[in-house]
Every structure is written in C-alpha cells, then in structure tokens.
Design a protein around this motif. Structure first.
Motif, mmCIF file in Angstrom:
data_model
loop_
_atom_site.group_PDB
_atom_site.id
_atom_site.type_symbol
_atom_site.label_atom_id
_atom_site.label_comp_id
_atom_site.label_asym_id
_atom_site.label_seq_id
_atom_site.Cartn_x
_atom_site.Cartn_y
_atom_site.Cartn_z
ATOM 1 N N LEU A 36 0.639 -1.110 0.016
ATOM 2 C CA LEU A 36 -0.078 -0.087 -0.051
ATOM 3 C C LEU A 36 0.748 1.294 0.078
ATOM 4 O O LEU A 36 0.736 2.113 -0.813
ATOM 5 C CB LEU A 36 -1.040 0.020 1.266
ATOM 6 N N PRO A 37 1.993 1.246 0.953
ATOM 7 C CA PRO A 37 2.703 2.505 0.766
ATOM 8 C C PRO A 37 3.431 2.785 -0.475
ATOM 9 O O PRO A 37 3.705 3.983 -0.968
ATOM 10 C CB PRO A 37 3.467 2.754 2.053
ATOM 11 N N GLN A 40 1.002 4.014 -3.003
ATOM 12 C CA GLN A 40 0.735 5.650 -2.963
ATOM 13 C C GLN A 40 2.035 6.471 -3.350
ATOM 14 O O GLN A 40 1.843 7.315 -3.878
ATOM 15 C CB GLN A 40 0.524 5.945 -1.378
ATOM 16 N N ASP A 44 2.182 9.315 -6.284
ATOM 17 C CA ASP A 44 2.931 10.441 -6.143
ATOM 18 C C ASP A 44 4.057 10.690 -7.299
ATOM 19 O O ASP A 44 3.938 11.695 -7.806
ATOM 20 C CB ASP A 44 3.171 10.705 -4.759
ATOM 21 N N THR A 131 -9.688 9.320 -4.441
ATOM 22 C CA THR A 131 -8.614 10.031 -3.719
ATOM 23 C C THR A 131 -7.133 8.813 -4.117
ATOM 24 O O THR A 131 -7.379 8.035 -4.252
ATOM 25 C CB THR A 131 -8.613 10.015 -2.159
ATOM 26 N N ARG A 132 -5.905 9.679 -3.723
ATOM 27 C CA ARG A 132 -4.737 8.958 -4.248
ATOM 28 C C ARG A 132 -4.624 7.576 -3.174
ATOM 29 O O ARG A 132 -4.364 6.534 -3.466
ATOM 30 C CB ARG A 132 -3.583 9.737 -3.906
ATOM 31 N N GLU A 133 -5.078 7.874 -2.006
ATOM 32 C CA GLU A 133 -5.017 6.747 -0.943
ATOM 33 C C GLU A 133 -6.072 5.738 -1.333
ATOM 34 O O GLU A 133 -5.548 4.536 -1.199
ATOM 35 C CB GLU A 133 -5.332 7.467 0.270
ATOM 36 N N ALA A 136 -5.005 3.936 -4.432
ATOM 37 C CA ALA A 136 -3.859 3.014 -4.054
ATOM 38 C C ALA A 136 -4.504 1.651 -3.337
ATOM 39 O O ALA A 136 -4.032 0.592 -3.809
ATOM 40 C CB ALA A 136 -2.948 3.516 -3.374
ATOM 41 N N ALA A 137 -5.268 1.797 -2.565
ATOM 42 C CA ALA A 137 -5.904 0.575 -1.928
ATOM 43 C C ALA A 137 -6.517 -0.127 -2.911
ATOM 44 O O ALA A 137 -6.449 -1.650 -2.747
ATOM 45 C CB ALA A 137 -6.936 1.100 -0.895
#
Length: 152
Positions: A36-37, A40, A44, A131-133, A136-137
């Motif tokens: 996940l990170p 993200q 970016d 959203t980006r978060e 990503a999820a």
C-alpha cells in the motif's frame, strides 16, 4: 526535455529505493499492507514526473532523443518492475501470495495502476476519481495477491 531528464534523475533513485526496500518486508506483515505505501508513493511519483513529461514529447525528434537517453542511463521500466517482481516472487515462495500469481505481470499491473491514476488526476483533476489513498488501496486489493481466507 532536459528538465524532464533532470527530474527523473532526481526522483527515480528515491522511487527505486522504495521499490528495493520491499525486499526487507518479505515474510513480514501482510503483503497488501506492505504494498500500500509503495503504491501511494508510485502514484505520487508518476504524477510528478508525468507533469514534467508533457513538454518532453512535443515532437518525434524529442521523443527519439528521450528514448535514447533512457536507454543510455538504464532508467527504463525494468528498473521499476524488477525489484517489485522480486518481492512478489519472495512472497510467493513463502506461500504468502497465491501460487499461480505471476510476479512480473503483477508488478507491471501495480505500476500501470499507479501510472493510470496519476494520468487521470493530471488531465481530468483530482476529483475525477478516487483519492490517491483510495486509488492505491483499490489497486493493491484488486491484484488479489493474497490467498483467499476460508471461513471456519
């Protein structure tokens, strides 16, 4: 184009260090939580470099020069796919992702999802999708890497 190459040379090492850092997480935590990170950070990264890429591709001559610069510097797509696929292969060997997962194809799909999310946000706007978060999820979840849990 020089600005774009300079941006890549500045940002790509950090992005690649994030991808290579995944190897330290093999066998630890949940695979999806580990990814996940990274996903993200990928969104970016692609958002930043794509915005600088637009002027770099204004003519076929510039595109040819860019491609040659990428080849000469070794900054091509395999630099991103290789460490991510290696992490997924390690997790597959540990039985933490499904045995029929193709690590390289999954790595390419994750990166493509990051690129696409950034592309849509860049051209249509941040409000046009998740959203980006959340994006990503969704990317990580829909790769369906972890074996399904069976109800008791």
């Amino acid at each position: 184009m020089n600005h774009y190459i300079a941006l890549l040379q500045d940002r790509l090492p950090l992005w690649l260090s994030i991808l290579h850092g995944l190897s330290d997480h093999a066998g630890k935590g949940r695979v999806c939580a580990n990814l996940l990170p990274v996903t993200q950070a990928g969104i970016d990264y692609y958002l930043e470099v794509q915005s600088a890429a637009l002027p770099a591709f204004t003519s076929p001559d510039v595109t040819v020069r860019f491609r040659q610069a990428v080849r000469d510097s070794g900054l091509g797509p395999t630099a991103e796919v290789t460490p991510l696929a290696a992490y997924l292969e390690a997790e597959r060997r540990l039985g933490r992702i499904a045995p029929d997962v193709d690590p390289e194809a999954s790595a390419r799909l994750l990166l493509a999802g990051c690129f696409h999310h950034a592309y849509i946000e860049l051209f249509v706007g941040a409000g046009a999708g998740p959203t980006r978060e959340a994006g990503a999820a969704q990317i990580v979840r829909e790769l369906r890497l972890e074996p399904a849990t069976r109800p008791n």
